[in-house]
Write a protein that holds these residues in place. Structure first.
Motif, PDB file in Angstrom:
ATOM      1  N   ALA A  55       0.827  -1.202   0.000  1.00 10.63           N
ATOM      2  CA  ALA A  55       0.000   0.000   0.000  1.00 10.63           C
ATOM      3  C   ALA A  55       0.865   1.258   0.000  1.00 10.63           C
ATOM      4  O   ALA A  55       0.542   2.237  -0.678  1.00 10.63           O
ATOM      5  N   VAL A  56       1.960   1.242   0.724  1.00  7.01           N
ATOM      6  CA  VAL A  56       2.841   2.404   0.797  1.00  7.01           C
ATOM      7  C   VAL A  56       3.434   2.715  -0.574  1.00  7.01           C
ATOM      8  O   VAL A  56       3.558   3.883  -0.951  1.00  7.01           O
ATOM      9  N   ARG A  57       3.769   1.698  -1.325  1.00  4.68           N
ATOM     10  CA  ARG A  57       4.340   1.922  -2.663  1.00  4.68           C
ATOM     11  C   ARG A  57       3.347   2.613  -3.601  1.00  4.68           C
ATOM     12  O   ARG A  57       3.715   3.499  -4.346  1.00  4.68           O
TER      13      ARG A  57
ATOM     14  N   GLY B 154       0.349   4.157  -2.555  1.00  5.33           N
ATOM     15  CA  GLY B 154      -0.142   5.370  -1.909  1.00  5.33           C
ATOM     16  C   GLY B 154      -1.588   5.712  -2.214  1.00  5.33           C
ATOM     17  O   GLY B 154      -2.010   6.846  -2.017  1.00  5.33           O
ATOM     18  N   THR B 155      -2.365   4.751  -2.693  1.00  8.45           N
ATOM     19  CA  THR B 155      -3.750   5.035  -3.085  1.00  8.45           C
ATOM     20  C   THR B 155      -4.789   4.130  -2.427  1.00  8.45           C
ATOM     21  O   THR B 155      -5.979   4.429  -2.517  1.00  8.45           O
ATOM     22  N   HIS B 156      -4.369   3.041  -1.821  1.00  6.08           N
ATOM     23  CA  HIS B 156      -5.317   2.065  -1.274  1.00  6.08           C
ATOM     24  C   HIS B 156      -5.103   1.883   0.230  1.00  6.08           C
ATOM     25  O   HIS B 156      -3.974   1.937   0.719  1.00  6.08           O
ATOM     26  N   GLY B 157      -6.217   1.626   0.899  1.00  6.54           N
ATOM     27  CA  GLY B 157      -6.157   1.210   2.284  1.00  6.54           C
ATOM     28  C   GLY B 157      -6.268  -0.306   2.342  1.00  6.54           C
ATOM     29  O   GLY B 157      -6.195  -0.985   1.316  1.00  6.54           O
ATOM     30  N   ILE B 158      -6.470  -0.823   3.551  1.00  4.86           N
ATOM     31  CA  ILE B 158      -6.537  -2.272   3.747  1.00  4.86           C
ATOM     32  C   ILE B 158      -7.891  -2.628   4.339  1.00  4.86           C
ATOM     33  O   ILE B 158      -8.355  -2.001   5.292  1.00  4.86           O
ATOM     34  N   LEU B 159      -8.514  -3.638   3.755  1.00  2.00           N
ATOM     35  CA  LEU B 159      -9.809  -4.116   4.207  1.00  2.00           C
ATOM     36  C   LEU B 159      -9.658  -5.556   4.690  1.00  2.00           C
ATOM     37  O   LEU B 159      -9.161  -6.416   3.959  1.00  2.00           O
ATOM     38  N   VAL B 160     -10.085  -5.798   5.932  1.00  2.00           N
ATOM     39  CA  VAL B 160     -10.071  -7.143   6.509  1.00  2.00           C
ATOM     40  C   VAL B 160     -11.519  -7.626   6.529  1.00  2.00           C
ATOM     41  O   VAL B 160     -12.383  -7.000   7.145  1.00  2.00           O
TER      42      VAL B 160
END
Length: 70
Positions: free
Chosen positions: A34-36, A38-44
């Motif tokens: 995600a850091v690379r 820079g546009t997405h968050g994380i969904l669990v």
């Protein structure tokens, strides 16, 4: 046992004490991706008891991790 693709990791556990360890590990792995971008968050997402998907999501703001049930 975790299975992974470029944008998600699926986790199956057989005991409650494996959940936190495996989810934390999967989130950490996807945070690096995600850091690379820079546009997405994380969904669990809990798909069923003992079965989870941790994924990059454009529905979650960058820098945020959210939980959902399927």
């Amino acid at each position: 046992m975790p299975t992974a693709t470029a944008d998600h990791i699926e986790i199956r556990v057989e005991s409650a004490f494996q959940i936190e360890e495996r989810l934390n590990s999967a989130v950490k792995d996807l945070q690096a991706l995600a850091v690379r971008a820079g546009t997405h968050g994380i969904l669990v997402t809990r798909l069923e008891p003992g079965h989870f998907r941790v994924s990059l999501s454009d529905q979650v703001p960058f820098g945020v991790t959210r939980e959902s049930t399927f």
